[in-house]
Write a protein that holds these residues in place. Structure first.
Motif, short mmCIF file in Angstrom:
data_model
loop_
_atom_site.label_atom_id
_atom_site.label_comp_id
_atom_site.label_asym_id
_atom_site.label_seq_id
_atom_site.Cartn_x
_atom_site.Cartn_y
_atom_site.Cartn_z
N ARG A 42 15.86 15.21 14.73
CA ARG A 42 16.33 13.90 14.28
C ARG A 42 16.46 13.87 12.77
O ARG A 42 17.43 13.39 12.21
CB ARG A 42 15.33 12.82 14.68
CG ARG A 42 15.46 12.38 16.08
CD ARG A 42 16.41 11.19 16.20
NE ARG A 42 16.90 11.18 17.55
CZ ARG A 42 18.17 11.26 17.90
NH1 ARG A 42 19.12 11.28 16.99
NH2 ARG A 42 18.53 11.32 19.15
N GLN A 43 15.41 14.37 12.14
CA GLN A 43 15.35 14.36 10.69
C GLN A 43 16.49 15.20 10.10
O GLN A 43 17.11 14.82 9.11
CB GLN A 43 14.00 14.93 10.27
CG GLN A 43 13.42 14.30 9.03
CD GLN A 43 12.01 14.82 8.80
OE1 GLN A 43 11.22 14.95 9.74
NE2 GLN A 43 11.71 15.16 7.57
N TRP A 44 16.74 16.35 10.73
CA TRP A 44 17.81 17.22 10.22
C TRP A 44 19.17 16.61 10.44
O TRP A 44 20.09 16.79 9.66
CB TRP A 44 17.72 18.59 10.90
CG TRP A 44 16.49 19.36 10.54
CD1 TRP A 44 15.65 19.13 9.49
CD2 TRP A 44 15.95 20.50 11.23
NE1 TRP A 44 14.62 20.03 9.49
CE2 TRP A 44 14.79 20.89 10.54
CE3 TRP A 44 16.34 21.23 12.36
CZ2 TRP A 44 14.00 21.98 10.94
CZ3 TRP A 44 15.58 22.31 12.75
CH2 TRP A 44 14.42 22.68 12.05
N PHE A 45 19.30 15.86 11.52
CA PHE A 45 20.58 15.21 11.81
C PHE A 45 20.81 13.97 10.95
O PHE A 45 21.93 13.53 10.75
CB PHE A 45 20.64 14.80 13.29
CG PHE A 45 21.17 15.85 14.22
CD1 PHE A 45 22.47 16.31 14.09
CD2 PHE A 45 20.37 16.38 15.22
CE1 PHE A 45 22.98 17.28 14.96
CE2 PHE A 45 20.86 17.35 16.09
CZ PHE A 45 22.17 17.81 15.96
N ALA A 46 19.69 13.39 10.46
CA ALA A 46 19.73 12.08 9.83
C ALA A 46 20.83 11.89 8.77
O ALA A 46 21.52 10.88 8.79
CB ALA A 46 18.37 11.74 9.24
N PRO A 47 21.04 12.86 7.86
CA PRO A 47 22.01 12.62 6.79
C PRO A 47 23.45 12.38 7.26
O PRO A 47 24.26 11.87 6.51
CB PRO A 47 21.95 13.90 5.95
CG PRO A 47 20.64 14.51 6.27
CD PRO A 47 20.36 14.14 7.69
N PHE A 48 23.76 12.76 8.49
CA PHE A 48 25.12 12.53 8.99
C PHE A 48 25.10 12.02 10.43
O PHE A 48 26.04 12.23 11.19
CB PHE A 48 25.96 13.80 8.88
CG PHE A 48 25.30 15.01 9.48
CD1 PHE A 48 24.35 15.73 8.77
CD2 PHE A 48 25.62 15.43 10.76
CE1 PHE A 48 23.72 16.83 9.33
CE2 PHE A 48 25.00 16.54 11.32
CZ PHE A 48 24.05 17.23 10.59
N ALA A 49 24.02 11.31 10.74
CA ALA A 49 23.79 10.87 12.11
C ALA A 49 24.92 10.01 12.66
O ALA A 49 25.18 10.00 13.86
CB ALA A 49 22.46 10.13 12.21
#
Length: 383
Positions: free
Chosen positions: A178-185
């Motif tokens: 989730r955290q890794w996806f967050a910047p372009f979620a």
DNA sequence: GATCCACGGGAATACACGGATG
DNA sequence: CATCCGTGTATTCCCGTGGATC
């Protein structure tokens, strides 16, 4: 495999040859069209329906037991959908961003086993989304992340990203992802594929049940028909393997692979009951998926390759030095790897004979994956 | 514009300590 | 208690990249 290939294989296979091509029996190989999965595919297409209007679908968790064909489903589905919608990749030599971008949704299939760090996550994602090659060295994680964000900042660029093998002890956690996806979620839909639905999952879910007996027999029959000469395997034997595997396609295929391998080595022209016995015997209980073994880094695989060549497998120190002999690794490192692989359940530590002197007794490691499959496929990729 | 070098991530290796075992 | 295995971790090494420097 297309028709032309099949015909070619038949041509080269003489009448008395047992094998046509073993790869359809390799559990790590997915067939382009999953057998007997109509209802689940319909459910998946229901959830993914917005892509047919060029919109992002909701997040989705696909869950089900080991060997139920989750990866095969996602693989087949994404391949087809990408042919349909992922037009960007078809534009040859286009690296310009403005102007040529069409409204398209891309389908990306990541394996969490291979994306063990933030760096690798962004690297793999970027690599599957852009044409040019992405540097693996000498560039920081932040740089990669910025590039990913930049790619997805284009209003017409969206993707459905499936992450296979989530919530496995050896994979990054769902929270981590989730955290890794967050910047372009906002620009991607996440498809989490795993044994269970991640904690706190509020989006869609699709369950992939284990194969019923007859469905598994169908799969085995289909694959055997591609792999072996006709009538090489009796229907009763396919049933027997399916029954033993209790719905687990991976284990069933691995057992048949082992059986075929043995029959061929014996020069038999069909698979005998004893081959099936041996094939079943060669699949450890709670076997690790061979695909996972092949997903390991090159050097670990090389170590395993040397390990399965040892017979019998000596205590760990001897094993380590024997393996180190034929590689450029030091014995200490090989030993380290062996323990690490045991920690990750790819190998199992078992007590070596304990008659020796004082101090703690050394152990031995045994493979927990189908050795016949690994050995043969590994040998092929080496040539 | 050519050359150099610091940087970054990851892999290999070394090492030390805790604990099992007789 | 002596011994030696297993494991956690610090350290070194590797090697492209890309910016600094001239």
């Amino acid at each position: 495999m297309d028709l032309e290939q099949r015909i070619a294989r038949r041509q080269t296979a003489r009448d008395d040859d047992l094998l046509v091509d073993l790869s359809p029996l390799n559990p790590a190989v997915h067939l382009p069209d999953p057998v007997g999965r109509g209802p689940v595919l319909e459910r998946l297409l229901d959830v993914l329906d917005p892509v047919f209007d060029q919109r992002l679908p909701p997040d989705l968790a696909i869950y089900g037991p080991k060997g139920a064909g989750k990866s095969a489903l996602v693989n087949a589905l994404f391949t087809h959908l990408n042919d349909q919608f992922g037009q960007r990749h078809r534009q040859i030599g286009t690296t310009t961003r403005a102007g040529t971008a069409t409204d398209s949704v891309e389908f990306v299939h990541l394996d969490a086993y291979r994306t063990t760090s933030e760096f690798r996550f962004y690297h793999t994602l970027l690599d599957s989304v852009v044409e040019e090659s992405v540097p693996r060295r000498g560039v920081g994680t932040e740089t990669l992340r910025n590039r990913v964000v930049e790619e997805f900042s284009s209003p017409t660029r969206t993707a459905v990203v499936a992450v296979d093998h989530v919530s496995d002890p050896d994979s990054p956690s769902e929270a981590q992802l989730r955290q890794w996806f967050a910047p372009f979620a906002d620009d991607v839909a996440v498809v989490a594929v795993g044994r269970s639905v991640p904690d706190d999952w509020s989006a869609e879910t699709v369950h992939v049940p284990e194969y019923r007996q007859h469905a598994l027999v169908d799969i085995l029959t289909e694959r055997v028909s591609q792999a072996l000469a006709s009538n090489a395997l009796g229907h009763g034997q396919a049933r027997r393997v399916a029954e033993w595997a209790t719905g687990d396609a991976h284990d069933a295929l691995a057992a048949l692979f082992g059986a075929a391998d043995r029959a061929e080595a014996d020069g038999a022209n069909r698979i005998r009951a004893s081959d099936v016995d041996a094939g079943i015997d060669g699949v450890p209980e709670n076997s690790v998926h061979v695909g996972r073994v092949f997903a390991l880094p090159e050097n670990r695989r090389a170590v395993l390759s040397a390990l399965v060549a040892l017979d019998p497998i000596p205590p760990i120190d001897d094993t380590a030095s024997a393996i180190a002999e034929g590689s450029d690794l030091s014995p200490a490192t090989v030993k380290r790897f062996l323990y690490e692989l045991a920690e990750r359940n790819v190998l199992e530590r078992v007590a070596a004979d304990s008659s020796a002197g004082s101090g703690r007794h050394p152990s031995r490691v045994e493979p927990r994956f189908p050795v016949a499959v690994f050995r043969r496929v590994d040998a092929e990729r080496r040539t």
